[in-house]
Design a protein around this motif. Structure first.
Motif, PDB file in Angstrom:
ATOM      1  N   LEU A 147       0.807  -1.221   0.000  1.00  0.00           N
ATOM      2  CA  LEU A 147       0.000   0.000   0.000  1.00  0.00           C
ATOM      3  C   LEU A 147       0.843   1.277   0.000  1.00  0.00           C
ATOM      4  O   LEU A 147       0.585   2.173  -0.807  1.00  0.00           O
ATOM      5  N   PRO A 148       1.859   1.379   0.854  1.00  0.00           N
ATOM      6  CA  PRO A 148       2.630   2.625   0.869  1.00  0.00           C
ATOM      7  C   PRO A 148       3.303   2.960  -0.472  1.00  0.00           C
ATOM      8  O   PRO A 148       3.445   4.129  -0.813  1.00  0.00           O
ATOM      9  N   SER A 149       3.696   1.962  -1.218  1.00  0.00           N
ATOM     10  CA  SER A 149       4.396   2.227  -2.482  1.00  0.00           C
ATOM     11  C   SER A 149       3.472   2.200  -3.691  1.00  0.00           C
ATOM     12  O   SER A 149       3.924   2.434  -4.816  1.00  0.00           O
ATOM     13  N   SER A 150       2.195   1.956  -3.487  1.00  0.00           N
ATOM     14  CA  SER A 150       1.283   1.809  -4.626  1.00  0.00           C
ATOM     15  C   SER A 150       0.954   3.134  -5.306  1.00  0.00           C
ATOM     16  O   SER A 150       0.439   3.139  -6.418  1.00  0.00           O
ATOM     17  N   THR A 151       1.267   4.253  -4.688  1.00  0.00           N
ATOM     18  CA  THR A 151       0.936   5.549  -5.294  1.00  0.00           C
ATOM     19  C   THR A 151       1.700   5.780  -6.591  1.00  0.00           C
ATOM     20  O   THR A 151       1.260   6.551  -7.432  1.00  0.00           O
ATOM     21  N   ALA A 152       2.821   5.101  -6.758  1.00  0.00           N
ATOM     22  CA  ALA A 152       3.619   5.262  -7.978  1.00  0.00           C
ATOM     23  C   ALA A 152       3.164   4.335  -9.097  1.00  0.00           C
ATOM     24  O   ALA A 152       3.701   4.374 -10.198  1.00  0.00           O
ATOM     25  N   GLU A 153       2.175   3.500  -8.821  1.00  0.00           N
ATOM     26  CA  GLU A 153       1.718   2.510  -9.795  1.00  0.00           C
ATOM     27  C   GLU A 153       0.570   3.065 -10.649  1.00  0.00           C
ATOM     28  O   GLU A 153      -0.040   4.066 -10.301  1.00  0.00           O
ATOM     29  N   PRO A 154       0.270   2.396 -11.781  1.00  0.00           N
ATOM     30  CA  PRO A 154      -0.877   2.817 -12.594  1.00  0.00           C
ATOM     31  C   PRO A 154      -2.169   2.764 -11.774  1.00  0.00           C
ATOM     32  O   PRO A 154      -2.260   2.034 -10.788  1.00  0.00           O
ATOM     33  N   TRP A 155      -3.177   3.511 -12.189  1.00  0.00           N
ATOM     34  CA  TRP A 155      -4.433   3.632 -11.437  1.00  0.00           C
ATOM     35  C   TRP A 155      -5.063   2.283 -11.126  1.00  0.00           C
ATOM     36  O   TRP A 155      -5.569   2.066 -10.047  1.00  0.00           O
ATOM     37  N   TRP A 156      -5.024   1.361 -12.099  1.00  0.00           N
ATOM     38  CA  TRP A 156      -5.684   0.071 -11.890  1.00  0.00           C
ATOM     39  C   TRP A 156      -4.983  -0.748 -10.820  1.00  0.00           C
ATOM     40  O   TRP A 156      -5.602  -1.505 -10.091  1.00  0.00           O
ATOM     41  N   CYS A 157      -3.687  -0.583 -10.695  1.00  0.00           N
ATOM     42  CA  CYS A 157      -2.944  -1.268  -9.641  1.00  0.00           C
ATOM     43  C   CYS A 157      -3.255  -0.638  -8.287  1.00  0.00           C
ATOM     44  O   CYS A 157      -3.507  -1.346  -7.306  1.00  0.00           O
ATOM     45  N   ARG A 158      -3.262   0.687  -8.237  1.00  0.00           N
ATOM     46  CA  ARG A 158      -3.596   1.385  -6.992  1.00  0.00           C
ATOM     47  C   ARG A 158      -4.990   1.004  -6.513  1.00  0.00           C
ATOM     48  O   ARG A 158      -5.212   0.804  -5.321  1.00  0.00           O
ATOM     49  N   GLU A 159      -5.942   0.899  -7.444  1.00  0.00           N
ATOM     50  CA  GLU A 159      -7.315   0.533  -7.084  1.00  0.00           C
ATOM     51  C   GLU A 159      -7.370  -0.871  -6.493  1.00  0.00           C
ATOM     52  O   GLU A 159      -8.084  -1.115  -5.524  1.00  0.00           O
ATOM     53  N   TRP A 160      -6.641  -1.803  -7.098  1.00  0.00           N
ATOM     54  CA  TRP A 160      -6.638  -3.179  -6.595  1.00  0.00           C
ATOM     55  C   TRP A 160      -6.064  -3.208  -5.187  1.00  0.00           C
ATOM     56  O   TRP A 160      -6.613  -3.857  -4.302  1.00  0.00           O
ATOM     57  N   VAL A 161      -4.957  -2.514  -4.986  1.00  0.00           N
ATOM     58  CA  VAL A 161      -4.319  -2.481  -3.670  1.00  0.00           C
ATOM     59  C   VAL A 161      -5.250  -1.830  -2.651  1.00  0.00           C
ATOM     60  O   VAL A 161      -5.429  -2.341  -1.546  1.00  0.00           O
ATOM     61  N   ALA A 162      -5.873  -0.722  -3.023  1.00  0.00           N
ATOM     62  CA  ALA A 162      -6.792  -0.040  -2.105  1.00  0.00           C
ATOM     63  C   ALA A 162      -7.977  -0.935  -1.742  1.00  0.00           C
ATOM     64  O   ALA A 162      -8.419  -0.962  -0.589  1.00  0.00           O
TER      65      ALA A 162
END
Length: 101
Positions: free
Chosen positions: A32-47
């Protein structure tokens, strides 16, 4: 997963579901902490697979599995444990593949 769904056994289905959702939560919380640098779809999955609410869903599923498994015969429990361990192997292979592609 299809085998568990086709079994008609709530505990076998929960065994697979708990493995999947719990492993997704564990991974989601870790990245989660490093997901902000990922594409939106990855950030959404992590969130989706982290945070207090999702943790409560996983906790509910784990508790339900424990309660329902306590009602099983020894032979039914063997089948449920086998489904659980099979799901662990599949999820491990999934994450191994994701990191080794």
């Amino acid at each position: 997963m299809l085998g568990a769904a086709g079994s008609g056994s709530l505990v076998e289905m929960l065994s697979v579901l708990v493995v999947c959702e719990w492993s997704y939560q564990s991974w989601g919380e870790r990245v989660l902490p490093s997901s902000t640098a990922e594409p939106w779809w990855c950030r959404e999955w992590v969130a989706l697979h982290s945070g207090e609410y999702f943790g409560s869903v996983v906790g509910y599923l784990r508790g339900l599995l424990d309660r329902e498994a306590a009602k099983l015969s020894d032979s039914e429990l063997v089948g449920a444990r086998a489904r659980f361990m099979q799901a662990v192997e599949v999820e491990n292979a999934f994450f191994d593949m994701a990191y080794n592609c």
